[in-house]
Motif scaffolding. Structure first.
Motif, mmCIF file in Angstrom:
data_model
loop_
_atom_site.group_PDB
_atom_site.id
_atom_site.type_symbol
_atom_site.label_atom_id
_atom_site.label_comp_id
_atom_site.label_asym_id
_atom_site.label_seq_id
_atom_site.Cartn_x
_atom_site.Cartn_y
_atom_site.Cartn_z
ATOM 1 N N GLY A 1 7.946 -4.141 -7.068
ATOM 2 C CA GLY A 1 9.008 -5.084 -6.754
ATOM 3 C C GLY A 1 9.227 -5.310 -5.273
ATOM 4 O O GLY A 1 8.403 -4.954 -4.427
ATOM 5 N N PRO A 2 10.390 -5.895 -4.932
ATOM 6 C CA PRO A 2 10.688 -6.220 -3.536
ATOM 7 C C PRO A 2 10.668 -5.003 -2.614
ATOM 8 O O PRO A 2 10.341 -5.120 -1.433
ATOM 9 C CB PRO A 2 12.084 -6.838 -3.615
ATOM 10 C CG PRO A 2 12.205 -7.336 -5.022
ATOM 11 C CD PRO A 2 11.427 -6.381 -5.855
ATOM 12 N N ARG A 3 11.027 -3.844 -3.153
ATOM 13 C CA ARG A 3 11.047 -2.638 -2.329
ATOM 14 C C ARG A 3 9.657 -2.324 -1.777
ATOM 15 O O ARG A 3 9.510 -1.955 -0.608
ATOM 16 C CB ARG A 3 11.574 -1.477 -3.157
ATOM 17 C CG ARG A 3 11.400 -0.108 -2.547
ATOM 18 C CD ARG A 3 12.382 0.162 -1.428
ATOM 19 N NE ARG A 3 12.227 1.518 -0.947
ATOM 20 C CZ ARG A 3 12.030 1.863 0.311
ATOM 21 N NH1 ARG A 3 11.968 0.938 1.246
ATOM 22 N NH2 ARG A 3 11.914 3.123 0.656
ATOM 23 N N LEU A 4 8.625 -2.477 -2.609
ATOM 24 C CA LEU A 4 7.269 -2.192 -2.150
ATOM 25 C C LEU A 4 6.847 -3.181 -1.067
ATOM 26 O O LEU A 4 6.237 -2.798 -0.061
ATOM 27 C CB LEU A 4 6.285 -2.229 -3.327
ATOM 28 C CG LEU A 4 4.854 -1.786 -2.998
ATOM 29 C CD1 LEU A 4 4.819 -0.308 -2.648
ATOM 30 C CD2 LEU A 4 3.928 -2.063 -4.174
ATOM 31 N N ARG A 5 7.170 -4.447 -1.261
ATOM 32 C CA ARG A 5 6.830 -5.444 -0.236
ATOM 33 C C ARG A 5 7.558 -5.150 1.069
ATOM 34 O O ARG A 5 6.992 -5.263 2.160
ATOM 35 C CB ARG A 5 7.145 -6.857 -0.725
ATOM 36 C CG ARG A 5 6.703 -7.939 0.252
ATOM 37 C CD ARG A 5 6.921 -9.316 -0.307
ATOM 38 N NE ARG A 5 5.991 -9.647 -1.367
ATOM 39 C CZ ARG A 5 4.735 -10.012 -1.167
ATOM 40 N NH1 ARG A 5 4.240 -10.072 0.070
ATOM 41 N NH2 ARG A 5 3.953 -10.320 -2.184
ATOM 42 N N ALA A 6 8.806 -4.727 0.984
ATOM 43 C CA ALA A 6 9.564 -4.400 2.195
ATOM 44 C C ALA A 6 8.938 -3.213 2.915
ATOM 45 O O ALA A 6 8.892 -3.174 4.157
ATOM 46 C CB ALA A 6 11.014 -4.100 1.835
ATOM 47 N N LEU B 1 6.180 -9.336 -6.694
ATOM 48 C CA LEU B 1 6.888 -8.355 -5.870
ATOM 49 C C LEU B 1 8.156 -8.949 -5.274
ATOM 50 O O LEU B 1 8.644 -8.481 -4.250
ATOM 51 C CB LEU B 1 5.968 -7.837 -4.763
ATOM 52 C CG LEU B 1 4.696 -7.125 -5.233
ATOM 53 C CD1 LEU B 1 3.913 -6.605 -4.045
ATOM 54 C CD2 LEU B 1 5.020 -5.986 -6.197
ATOM 55 N N GLY B 2 8.679 -9.984 -5.933
ATOM 56 C CA GLY B 2 9.973 -10.503 -5.527
ATOM 57 C C GLY B 2 9.964 -11.892 -4.939
ATOM 58 O O GLY B 2 11.020 -12.469 -4.714
ATOM 59 N N PRO C 1 -0.393 -2.112 10.477
ATOM 60 C CA PRO C 1 -0.460 -3.395 9.762
ATOM 61 C C PRO C 1 -1.198 -3.267 8.435
ATOM 62 O O PRO C 1 -2.288 -2.691 8.377
ATOM 63 C CB PRO C 1 -1.223 -4.295 10.747
ATOM 64 C CG PRO C 1 -0.968 -3.693 12.092
ATOM 65 C CD PRO C 1 -0.896 -2.209 11.860
ATOM 66 N N VAL C 2 -0.593 -3.799 7.369
ATOM 67 C CA VAL C 2 -1.173 -3.694 6.044
ATOM 68 C C VAL C 2 -0.962 -5.012 5.303
ATOM 69 O O VAL C 2 0.092 -5.646 5.420
ATOM 70 C CB VAL C 2 -0.556 -2.503 5.265
ATOM 71 C CG1 VAL C 2 0.949 -2.672 5.074
ATOM 72 C CG2 VAL C 2 -1.249 -2.294 3.926
ATOM 73 N N THR C 3 -1.976 -5.425 4.564
ATOM 74 C CA THR C 3 -1.911 -6.633 3.745
ATOM 75 C C THR C 3 -1.635 -6.242 2.298
ATOM 76 O O THR C 3 -2.266 -5.331 1.764
ATOM 77 C CB THR C 3 -3.238 -7.411 3.811
ATOM 78 O OG1 THR C 3 -3.467 -7.835 5.153
ATOM 79 C CG2 THR C 3 -3.213 -8.624 2.892
ATOM 80 N N VAL C 4 -0.696 -6.917 1.677
ATOM 81 C CA VAL C 4 -0.380 -6.647 0.271
ATOM 82 C C VAL C 4 -1.261 -7.518 -0.619
ATOM 83 O O VAL C 4 -1.388 -8.729 -0.406
ATOM 84 C CB VAL C 4 1.100 -6.927 -0.026
ATOM 85 C CG1 VAL C 4 1.399 -6.713 -1.509
ATOM 86 C CG2 VAL C 4 1.985 -6.026 0.825
#
Length: 516
Positions: free
Chosen positions: A432-437, A454-455, A445-448
């Protein structure tokens, strides 16, 4: 003093070429010194695996459309003199990296393609006909003494030096790095052939485990074939290494100098050894300079490509100031155990074929046919694991290649690396949004890669179910993951339970960077 270059690469074969491309694409000033004035135009390596195909994809070379690559989709068999199959390695289909499990190629043409890519990098300089004769490490740089093929002496300076200069590496010796030699060596006559007429061989790639003359038969790229004949005890390798003898040995296979071009014949000594250290201060080694292995698993050049893909993102972090020099110590720590596993696997295969005593061969045949009856028809290729370094080594699911499948994100569809790029990636099945945050706040730097919403209402479709299958396989040996953190070289850093675990993993990466 400011060094002239960021990185000097000594040796400009395929491993040095790949490292030049990777560092050049990151904008670093690179010089590659190659002692031979012109490229070597005869075949050498002939095989790479799915993992290397993915690395080539990353620099723009696609093995499924390249005219110099022949994807292989068959078993790789080991047969005795009676034609019975002793062992079959399953090289069918596509590997976890999204490419064919095995590929055969013509090395001169592959090198041409790599050289063109390196030449397209404005920060890469290639100096052919330039031999490195001395290495002196100084404060903040390395000074290289050079000798041109026309007799002119000179110097180069660089912040780091990487020796990609082969089995007899000058860089390794100059850095005082010793090699561990397992004493496993045999001489083989290699004969490369270009048939003038269509020829069919079944199996297409196999080992003839005949004590009268152990022999390898394999494709070596589009329109090419290779035979390797073991030099028997008591034979003089020099007497075997003639065109007439090559033609004599090829005759039972229906090949001669009328229906084929004998492109090359040479005697090569297969060895099994690796360097004790892979770094000495600002000097590092890669490829055959760091390891040699028998060719029976087709992993020699593949291991060299893995070396430089492990090294380049660490060099980039150190050169940019994002990491301390200690990060470079993880290079050898990770790569050496991986290479040792492959050397030992290659030796095991060599011990199967390099049997010239008929009684020992008969015992081998009985043992292996019985084992095959118990264990099944085929065995998978090996999947060794990285040693301790920038990964959660306590979890056996880490330190192995991540998967790559076809994804669809809006109008974009293709292999995931083409859609999302390389670098650090957080492959997310939930969170969810928590993981994206967490990803957005990451110190590195990381790309999801969102395989679920994820929200923000957008997620990538797992077109072929590759990522769902990967998640299931990870869940089979541990807790079901919410996400996996993948490194720039495509190896799995950590398998993550939730957003908090992802935040902890990213802090671990940041700590590894700062640890130097």
């Amino acid at each position: 003093m400011t060094p002239e270059f960021d990185v000097a690469i000594v040796g400009y074969g395929p491993v040095g070429q790949m490292l030049s491309i990777l560092l050049g694409r990151r904008g670093w000033k690179v010089v590659a010194a190659e002692r031979w004035p012109s490229p070597f135009r005869l075949p050498r390596a002939v095989h790479f695996d799915a993992e290397v195909a993915r690395l080539l994809q990353g620099v723009g070379l696609r093995s499924d459309t390249s005219p110099v690559v022949e994807p292989y989709d068959d078993l790789y068999e080991w047969r005795n003199a009676a034609g019975e199959t002793l062992l079959a390695v399953d090289w069918r289909g596509r590997g976890e990296s999204g490419w064919h499990t095995a590929n055969h190629f013509s090395q001169p043409e592959l090198e041409d393609a790599l050289c063109r890519l390196a030449a397209g990098q404005p920060t890469v300089t290639v100096r052919r006909g330039l031999e490195v004769t001395g290495i002196a490490q100084e404060d903040g740089q390395v000074r290289l003494s050079t000798l041109s093929h026309t007799g002119e002496r000179g110097e180069l300076t660089a912040r780091y030096v990487v020796g990609c200069d082969g089995a007899n590496s000058f860089v390794r010796r100059a850095a005082g790095i010793e090699a561990v030699d397992l004493g496993f060596f045999f001489d083989w006559l290699i004969v490369d052939v270009v048939p003038h007429v269509p020829m069919t061989f079944t199996p297409r790639a196999w080992q003839l485990c005949d004590p009268a003359r152990p022999t390898t038969v394999t494709p070596s790229g589009p329109g090419r074939r290779r035979w390797e004949f073991m030099v028997l005890p008591g034979e003089d390798p020099a007497e075997l290494n003639t065109l007439d003898k090559a033609i004599e040995l090829l005759a039972p296979w229906g090949v001669d100098d009328l229906n084929s071009k004998i492109e090359r014949h040479t005697v090569y000594r297969f060895q099994a050894r690796w360097a004790e250290r892979w770094r000495s201060g600002r000097v590092l080694i890669a490829g055959d300079a760091a390891h040699q292995m028998p060719p029976f698993a087709g992993q020699g050049m593949c291991s060299g490509f893995r070396d430089v893909c492990n090294l380049e993102w660490k060099l980039d972090a150190v050169l940019s100031g994002a990491a301390g020099e200690g990060l470079l110590d993880t290079y050898g720590a990770e790569r050496a155990p991986h290479v040792r596993d492959l050397v030992e696997y290659s030796m095991m295969l060599g011990e199967i074929i390099c049997v010239t005593d008929p009684e020992q061969a008969a015992l081998r045949d009985r043992r292996m046919t019985a084992e095959r009856a118990r264990s099944g028809e085929t065995v998978p290729p090996p999947r060794p694991r990285l040693g301790p370094g920038v990964l959660r080594h306590g979890d056996p699911r880490t330190g192995r290649p991540s998967v790559q499948g076809t994804v669809r994100l809006g109008a974009a569809e293709g292999l995931a690396d083409d859609v999302f790029g390389r670098g650090w990636r957080l492959v997310a099945w939930e969170g969810g949004p928590r993981l994206r945050a967490v990803a957005e706040a990451s110190p590195v730097p990381v790309t999801v890669v969102p395989l679920a919403d994820l929200g923000d209402g957008r997620h990538a479709e797992d077109v072929e179910g590759v990522y769902a299958a990967w998640r299931a396989s990870l869940a089979a040996t541990g807790p079901a993951p919410a996400a996996a953190l993948v490194r720039p070289d495509d190896y799995t850093h950590s398998v993550l339970r939730d957003a908090d675990d992802a935040a902890a993993a990213l802090r671990e990466v940041a700590a590894a960077y700062a640890g130097g």
